[in-house]
Design a protein around this motif. Structure first.
Motif, short mmCIF file in Angstrom:
data_model
loop_
_atom_site.label_atom_id
_atom_site.label_comp_id
_atom_site.label_asym_id
_atom_site.label_seq_id
_atom_site.Cartn_x
_atom_site.Cartn_y
_atom_site.Cartn_z
N ARG A 136 32.45 -2.60 -25.88
CA ARG A 136 32.20 -1.34 -26.70
C ARG A 136 33.50 -0.41 -26.82
NH1 ARG A 136 28.93 -4.55 -28.19
NH2 ARG A 136 26.73 -4.13 -29.04
N ASP A 192 27.18 -10.60 -28.90
CA ASP A 192 26.46 -9.74 -27.87
C ASP A 192 25.79 -10.91 -26.94
OD1 ASP A 192 27.52 -7.46 -28.66
OD2 ASP A 192 25.90 -6.87 -29.65
N ASP A 226 36.28 -2.62 -28.48
CA ASP A 226 35.70 -2.27 -29.92
C ASP A 226 36.32 -1.04 -30.69
OD1 ASP A 226 33.89 -4.08 -31.78
OD2 ASP A 226 33.29 -1.80 -32.07
N SER A 227 35.82 0.05 -30.11
CA SER A 227 36.17 1.44 -30.77
C SER A 227 37.50 1.62 -30.70
CB SER A 227 35.14 2.66 -30.25
OG SER A 227 34.97 2.48 -28.77
N TYR A 234 33.35 8.22 -28.41
CA TYR A 234 32.79 6.82 -28.32
C TYR A 234 33.75 5.96 -27.25
CZ TYR A 234 30.26 2.34 -29.47
OH TYR A 234 29.73 1.38 -29.39
N ALA A 237 32.38 5.12 -23.53
CA ALA A 237 31.45 3.97 -23.46
C ALA A 237 31.44 3.37 -22.09
CB ALA A 237 31.90 2.88 -24.30
N ASP A 249 24.58 2.06 -27.97
CA ASP A 249 24.68 0.95 -28.55
C ASP A 249 24.79 -0.11 -27.56
OD1 ASP A 249 25.44 -1.03 -30.56
OD2 ASP A 249 27.48 -0.28 -30.64
N GLY A 250 25.74 -0.12 -26.69
CA GLY A 250 25.85 -1.18 -25.80
C GLY A 250 24.69 -1.51 -24.95
#
Lengths: 434, 337
Positions: free
Chosen positions: A165, A145, A168-169, A288, A292, A347-348
């Protein structure tokens, strides 16, 4: 949305499409490095979610461990990361080697997949391997990050984290499906899942080594530049904005009860067959990954704090809906969708919010501090929620949780409301001017 | 984004040059190699695990034979020479039990889904339905009328907390299906008890096909319960009694007893006399994590696992004397036919 990479005259690494001249000099919405980190995360998450999806089956059915042994291993799973994350963050800052520390983390988790094969049926060995896997995750998250914040101009951080993200998801979403495919193709051989998972993780490490560029700090060439010391790390918290941010992150973590509980309540309410349980998580992942990036862009436009708080508002509504006015498929779709929005908006975005506040030389340490604080708070809240559930029942407990989220939102507003500092923070030349 | 030259990463393969076709080639070649390796392993794994073929017709007719699971398939051998020739059925089961010509098989559909199959003596399916979770216990009453099973349910807690269990009972005569004993009214130490954390596992039936015994846990304690199927009630009888198994004469219960009441310490195979409620440890000192099965009024059988996970069926005298002896190697889930 315009996603692009930019080519610079100096060392650049980028996906194959990069290098065309037309891109030179144009505003890069998301840097090649963020894409590279996103690709690494995508591939790695396919690998790790493959294992997460089959591990309980493997332990209980394949190895016939009793649920108790499984629970003990599970405890290791969660507890293993917190401290190491801080240490990793500090070391990465001190040595100016964020990529190296992240790489160690990714490598450790990759090897752990082979470790599962080597551990055979010994519960102790399996516990150690899982601890190593989680430790690897703890090590890599903060440097990764930090690299994202260091590869992105402050005004575009929301978008950069959004894209990361999302990638990532996508990996998290694909992982269980790949595991299912491998199990079907390999006549239910768990070993084949672990071997495949290792190979995929190794590709992730390779992508990191080849395409991710390190940011060795702003002043690496200056002789006599003071290295980061432990004392510096401690002074992070003396800085009021950082302290407020960590406090807010912990508070918001305290108001979050954890996926397991939410899914369990949904299951109780809707009698979802256990067979479909993995799909609850997949539904959240889908929400998500879909929102995102838009959330990140929105955060850059209207401010990160409003989006973050909007995300927690979605969380409060989710908690209320679980025992709300309607049930059936609308309930599942709406709660899981909102839960995905919650993740996408928080989150991000929290990292994007944190990036500019943290001094660059202590970026990794600071991010690790926030993430660790949040994770520990989350651990406490899970225990408290379990207690509330037992004492008052799930319905009352979920409403108390919703109220806690509202209180946390209010206090966070008070903590972080201070004037909009963002764009041109003079102390923050993360991006070279062009 | 770009970075000043001072920021050049030392780890770059070709620092200073644009993207580097070399790096892309390396990445593609290595990824392909890794994926091929995984593919090869998958193919090998499939080859290395051939499904056992049926060697002889298997029936569940009562007789001096032993039923068990071997290589995840139903198997039967001679009671006089249990570890001798075994007949393997084509039916895949992870747990089985049978009595009086009725069998139960928990059959894997895929890694996530299990089917509970009620079988007749010729292995024909008389009833089947999906059970949630991971199979754990299966029982049939002595008359063959009642069928019970336990699964671990925990898809919700892949990453947090422990498993909970789901125990159901099916009455083959009336067709009544109770999906979860948690629907029953609970009396705990004489008082009505309602709690979210109630779990049941390991049913064993009495001769009247209505009363049954099982384990209930709540508040961190594990109890022996006696249930009444028709009245849909259960009440606790004793504590720290898990996975009960009622003797054929109905006077004693073989069970696993958590050492010092702590399951983390392992389990001691024991016997409870129902008239005196006295507990006697059996001669087996290794930790037994199984629901024992009575082969006759004097002997119980149970599964033990070697360090590498290979199961084997052992027996020990029910009176606490003697020593354990190996009954069948490479086998689990025993039942006397």
């Amino acid at each position: 949305m315009y996603l692009s990479t930019v080519k610079s005259g100096t060392a650049t690494s980028a996906p194959p499409t990069d290098g065309r001249k037309g891109l030179r000099g144009r505003f890069a919405a998301v840097s090649a490095n963020v894409f590279a980190l996103g690709a690494v995360s995508l591939v790695t998450d396919v690998s790790s979610e493959m294992v997460t999806a089959v591990l309980p089956l493997y332990l209980v059915l394949g190895l016939q461990l009793s649920p108790l042994a499984y629970g003990a291993i599970d405890g290791v799973y969660t507890g293993a990361t917190a401290l190491l994350r801080l240490v990793g963050g500090y070391v990465a800052d001190r040595m100016h080697r964020r990529k190296l520390v992240a790489g160690l983390g990714y490598g450790m988790s990759a090897l752990a997949k082979l470790g599962l094969l080597a551990a055979g049926r010994s519960a102790g060995a399996i516990g150690l391997v899982i601890a190593a896997d989680r430790a690897g995750k703890g090590l890599r998250t903060a440097p990764r990050d930090a690299l994202i914040t260091l590869s992105t101009p402050p005004h575009a951080l929301g978008r950069a984290f959004g894209v990361h993200r999302t990638m990532d998801s996508i990996g998290a979403f694909l992982g269980p499906l790949v595991a299912l495919g491998v199990l079907a193709a390999a006549a239910q051989s768990y070993d084949a899942v672990f071997v495949t998972s290792f190979c995929v993780a190794a590709i992730g490490v390779l992508l990191l080594a080849l395409f991710v560029r390190d940011h060795r700090g702003t002043l690496p060439a200056r002789p006599g530049a003071t290295p980061v010391r432990l004392r510096d790390a401690a002074t992070l918290l003396a800085d009021a904005p950082v302290r407020r941010l960590v406090l807010a992150a912990c508070l918001l973590g305290l108001a979050t009860i954890g996926d397991g509980f939410l899914y369990l309540m949904l299951q109780r309410r809707e009698e979802v067959s256990t067979v479909w349980f993995p799909l609850l998580a997949a539904g959240t992942s889908l929400g998500y990954l879909l929102v995102a990036t838009p959330m990140g862009i929105l955060a850059d436009r209207i401010g990160r704090l409003p989006v973050l708080l909007g995300g927690y508002t979605a969380l409060a509504v989710t908690y209320l809906l679980v025992f709300g006015p309607f049930g059936g498929w609308p309930l599942l779709v709406l709660t899981l969708g909102l839960y995905g929005v919650f993740y996408a908006a928080t989150d991000g975005v929290l990292m994007a919010l944190a990036g500019p506040v943290l001094p660059e030389r202590l970026r990794t340490t600071g991010i690790a501090l926030i993430q660790t604080g949040q994770a520990l708070a989350y651990l406490v809240s899970s225990v408290l929620f379990g207690l509330a559930w037992t004492l008052w029942g799930a319905q009352a407990a979920s409403r108390v949780a919703a109220a806690a989220v509202v209180v946390a939102i209010g206090v966070t507003v008070l903590l972080l409301r201070t004037r909009p500092t963002q764009p041109a923070v003079p102390t923050q030349p993360a991006e070279p001017t062009r | 984004m770009s970075a000043p030259t001072t920021d050049a990463p030392s780890t770059d393969v070709s620092a200073g040059s644009p993207p580097g076709r070399g790096r892309i080639l390396i990445a593609v070649a290595a990824s392909v190699a890794l994926l091929l390796a995984a593919g090869a392993y998958i193919v090998l794994a499939r080859r290395g695990d051939p499904a056992p073929v049926a060697t002889a017709p298997v029936t569940l007719e009562p007789g001096p034979r032993l039923l068990f699971v071997s290589a995840r398939h139903l198997a039967v051998s001679d009671r006089a020479d249990p570890d001798g020739a075994r007949s393997l059925a084509g039916l895949e089961c992870v747990r089985t039990y049978a009595a009086a010509g009725t069998g139960v098989c928990i059959h894997p559909v895929n890694a996530w889904t299990y089917q509970l199959m009620v079988l007749d003596a010729k292995l024909g399916t008389t009833k089947e339905f999906t059970v949630p979770g991971l199979p754990n216990r299966a029982r049939v009453s002595a008359s063959g009328r009642m069928v019970a099973w336990t699964t671990f349910v925990g898809g919700d807690s892949y990453n947090s907390g422990g498993f909970s269990t789901r125990t159901g009972i099916y009455d083959t005569r009336s067709g009544t299906l109770v999906g979860s004993l948690e629907e029953f009214a609970v009396t705990l130490e004489g008082r009505p008890h309602r709690a979210q954390d109630v779990n049941f596992w390991g049913v064993t039936f009495a001769a009247d096909d209505n009363r049954f015994y099982a384990t209930m846990s709540s508040g961190g304690h594990r109890y022996l319960i006696q249930g009444d199927f028709a009245a849909r009630t259960v009440r606790t009888l004793a504590s720290n009694v898990e996975c009960p198994s009622l003797s054929p004469d109905g006077t004693r219960i073989a069970f696993k007893q958590a050492i010092d009441d702590q399951p983390t310490n392992g389990w001691r195979l024991s016997r409870l006399d129902l008239d005196t409620m006295r507990v006697t440890n059996l001669a087996e000192t290794r930790s037994v994590d199984d629901q024992a099965a009575w082969l006759d009024d004097r002997t119980v059988a149970y599964t033990l696992r070697a360090a590498d996970g290979t199961p084997s069926i052992w027996t020990v005298a029910a009176d606490g004397t003697g020593e354990p002896s190996l009954l069948v190697a490479d086998a689990e889930s025993p039942a006397a036919l």
